[in-house]
Design an enzyme around this catalytic site. Structure first.
Site, PDB file in Angstrom:
ATOM      1  N   HIS A 209       6.979  -9.364  -2.994  1.00 59.14           N
ATOM      2  CA  HIS A 209       6.161  -8.176  -3.254  1.00 59.14           C
ATOM      3  C   HIS A 209       5.393  -7.686  -2.039  1.00 59.14           C
ATOM      4  CE1 HIS A 209       3.025 -11.242  -3.744  1.00 59.14           C
ATOM      5  NE2 HIS A 209       2.184 -10.294  -3.400  1.00 59.14           N
TER       6      HIS A 209
HETATM    7  C1  UD1 Z   1      -2.590  -8.640  -3.956  1.00 58.12           C
HETATM    8  C2  UD1 Z   1      -3.032  -9.345  -2.676  1.00 58.12           C
HETATM    9  C3  UD1 Z   1      -1.930 -10.295  -2.209  1.00 58.12           C
HETATM   10  C4  UD1 Z   1      -1.501 -11.243  -3.321  1.00 58.12           C
HETATM   11  C5  UD1 Z   1      -1.111 -10.427  -4.548  1.00 58.12           C
HETATM   12  C6  UD1 Z   1      -0.701 -11.312  -5.690  1.00 58.12           C
HETATM   13  C7  UD1 Z   1      -4.480  -7.940  -1.244  1.00 58.12           C
HETATM   14  C8  UD1 Z   1      -4.548  -7.226   0.037  1.00 58.12           C
HETATM   15  N1  UD1 Z   1      -3.263  -8.405  -1.589  1.00 58.12           N
HETATM   16  O1  UD1 Z   1      -1.507  -7.794  -3.621  1.00 58.12           O
HETATM   17  O2  UD1 Z   1      -2.400 -11.056  -1.133  1.00 58.12           O
HETATM   18  O3  UD1 Z   1      -0.379 -11.993  -2.887  1.00 58.12           O
HETATM   19  O4  UD1 Z   1      -2.233  -9.624  -4.929  1.00 58.12           O
HETATM   20  O5  UD1 Z   1      -0.220 -10.586  -6.752  1.00 58.12           O
HETATM   21  O6  UD1 Z   1      -5.487  -8.093  -1.917  1.00 58.12           O
HETATM   22  N2  UD1 Z   1      -0.802  -3.281 -10.123  1.00 58.12           N
HETATM   23  C9  UD1 Z   1      -0.625  -3.163 -11.481  1.00 58.12           C
HETATM   24  N3  UD1 Z   1      -1.317  -4.002 -12.285  1.00 58.12           N
HETATM   25  C10 UD1 Z   1      -2.154  -4.963 -11.826  1.00 58.12           C
HETATM   26  C11 UD1 Z   1      -2.324  -5.068 -10.429  1.00 58.12           C
HETATM   27  C12 UD1 Z   1      -1.638  -4.229  -9.590  1.00 58.12           C
HETATM   28  O7  UD1 Z   1       0.133  -2.333 -11.969  1.00 58.12           O
HETATM   29  O8  UD1 Z   1      -2.746  -5.697 -12.626  1.00 58.12           O
HETATM   30  C13 UD1 Z   1      -0.014  -2.403  -9.225  1.00 58.12           C
HETATM   31  C14 UD1 Z   1      -0.757  -1.184  -8.789  1.00 58.12           C
HETATM   32  O9  UD1 Z   1       0.106  -0.103  -8.850  1.00 58.12           O
HETATM   33  C15 UD1 Z   1      -1.137  -1.467  -7.352  1.00 58.12           C
HETATM   34  C16 UD1 Z   1      -0.064  -2.426  -6.891  1.00 58.12           C
HETATM   35  O10 UD1 Z   1       0.354  -3.128  -8.074  1.00 58.12           O
HETATM   36  O11 UD1 Z   1      -1.214  -0.313  -6.589  1.00 58.12           O
HETATM   37  C17 UD1 Z   1      -0.535  -3.383  -5.867  1.00 58.12           C
HETATM   38  O12 UD1 Z   1      -1.723  -4.069  -6.322  1.00 58.12           O
HETATM   39  P1  UD1 Z   1      -2.861  -4.517  -5.282  1.00 58.12           P
HETATM   40  O13 UD1 Z   1      -3.937  -5.230  -5.995  1.00 58.12           O
HETATM   41  O14 UD1 Z   1      -3.231  -3.375  -4.440  1.00 58.12           O
HETATM   42  O15 UD1 Z   1      -2.123  -5.525  -4.311  1.00 58.12           O
HETATM   43  P2  UD1 Z   1      -1.027  -6.646  -4.587  1.00 58.12           P
HETATM   44  O16 UD1 Z   1       0.285  -6.173  -4.068  1.00 58.12           O
HETATM   45  O17 UD1 Z   1      -1.048  -7.091  -6.020  1.00 58.12           O
END
Ligand code: UD1
Length: 361
Positions: A209
């Site tokens: 991811h």
């Molecule tokens: C975050 C962490 C990463 C970790 C990962 C585990 C940072 C910089 N990165 O990345 O180190 O490995 O979590 O999962 O903090 N989204 C949903 N539902 C959720 C959460 C996220 O739909 O519950 C979607 C959203 O569209 C969002 C995208 O996933 O824009 C990314 O989520 P985000 O929290 O920005 O970063 P991760 O890629 O999850």
């Protein structure tokens, strides 16, 4: 009584705080601490958050900042604004943050400016790759940290090189492994395990991811094909992180051995890992779990902030461009994978050591 804000925002944070919270709220320490559990809301889906709280027995947060998704700046800023208000109304003595996610950095910044001590669990690890947002979060958080809790001796050495005082560094072990060992006997097969005809040792698990790996649908499709071929057709279970969902190719263009599933809860995910032939991943935390479970791990990155997983564990870096993939799968299918050993102090007691150290401050 010392008041501690324990901050958690994203999936890997929940795994790390479980044992810390249990130790801090253990009756042996409870006269010493008042813990305020703060969920930032960075992860909010049932699969990404609630399922982890339920399975790991983490109590309801005292406060949920509910910030949700956004760009990095939006997410960090929203957490800062919300947490600053909490501290202004009721300050705490210590802000305890874990890992390297945006929530970790945002809470540390606010606490330090409010003249509250910052304690960082998993401090001092470095990939030296500033194209990873997590590396920036690690460096910036450690620059603000008063009390460092480390998973390895080498992380402590890094902090010393960066000019931090030895007396502020506590080598405590790995809270993610506390949770793994505590729950190992509860791991359970997901329902699709039987319906997809999976058998122990005859499938692999893929997680991917990181922006570098999944930005762009075409590139992702090429990578999935390459991985599916390299694994010689054995079933490859891919629990898909929400950020990847919309980039997946249509089912008709998916490699036949790829099994796409929802993000898995903790007990099901680690069941899959424990019984896998191999794990392919771009995560850091999973390389620690495969090391302890002694499962071959191929990391789809050029570097790691967790060198012990390569040096004494079961992990091999095959590169973000997968240049090392064929050599690694040759070794894997020939049965020539190194058996790992468990790094020092990854013994299930890190949470207790953290509670003891905080008690002694
Ligand atoms: C975050 C962490 C990463 C970790 C990962 C585990 C940072 C910089 N990165 O990345 O180190 O490995 O979590 O999962 O903090 N989204 C949903 N539902 C959720 C959460 C996220 O739909 O519950 C979607 C959203 O569209 C969002 C995208 O996933 O824009 C990314 O989520 P985000 O929290 O920005 O970063 P991760 O890629 O999850």
């Amino acid at each position: 009584m010392k008041s501690i804000d324990l901050i958690a925002g994203a999936r890997p944070n929940f795994v790390k705080i479980a044992s810390i919270l249990a130790a801090l709220e253990n009756s042996a320490f409870s006269p010493g601490f008042h813990v305020r559990l703060i969920h930032t809301g960075q992860h909010y889906d049932r699969n990404m958050s609630d399922a982890f709280f339920a399975q790991l027995g983490i109590r309801e947060p005292d406060i949920n900042l509910g910030v949700g998704s956004g760009t990095h700046a939006e997410q960090v800023a929203a957490i800062m604004v919300a947490y600053e208000k909490i501290l202004a109304a009721a300050p705490s003595d210590i802000c305890l943050v874990v890992g390297d996610v945006n929530s970790t950095l945002a809470a540390s910044l606010v606490a330090k400016k409010a003249v509250i001590e910052v304690a960082h669990v998993e401090a001092g690890i470095r990939s030296f790759d500033l194209s990873m947002p997590e590396e920036i979060n690690r460096m910036a958080t450690d620059a603000l940290t008063d009390h460092f809790f480390t998973t390895t001796r080498s992380a402590g050495e890094t902090l010393i090189k960066e000019g931090h005082d030895q007396r502020s560094i506590h080598f405590v072990g790995n809270t993610m492994i506390d949770t793994l060992l505590r729950n190992r006997s509860r791991f359970r097969a997901p329902t699709f395990f039987a319906s997809c005809g999976l058998t122990a040792g005859r499938y692999c698990v893929l997680t991917m991811h990181r922006p570098a790996n999944v930005d762009g649908a075409k590139a992702l499709q090429r990578k999935l094909r390459r991985l599916a071929t390299a694994m010689r057709g054995i079933p490859m279970v891919f629990p898909v992180h929400p950020r990847v969902r919309n980039l997946l190719p249509p089912a008709s263009e998916m490699p036949a051995n790829l099994i796409i599933v929802e993000p898995q809860p903790y007990l099901e995910f680690n069941y899959l890992v424990e019984h896998a032939f191999a794990v392919l991943t771009d995560s850091g935390g999973i390389t620690e779990e495969t090391t302890v479970l002694n499962v071959p791990c191929l990391t789809l990155r050029d570097n790691t902030e967790r060198p012990e997983t390569v040096e004494v564990g079961t992990n091999v870096l095959v590169g973000a461009d997968m240049a090392g993939l064929d050599a690694a799968t040759d070794a894997l299918f020939a049965g020539r994978w190194r058996s790992g050993s468990v790094p020092e102090l990854w013994d299930g007691k890190a949470g207790q050591r953290i509670a003891s150290a905080l008690h002694g401050l």
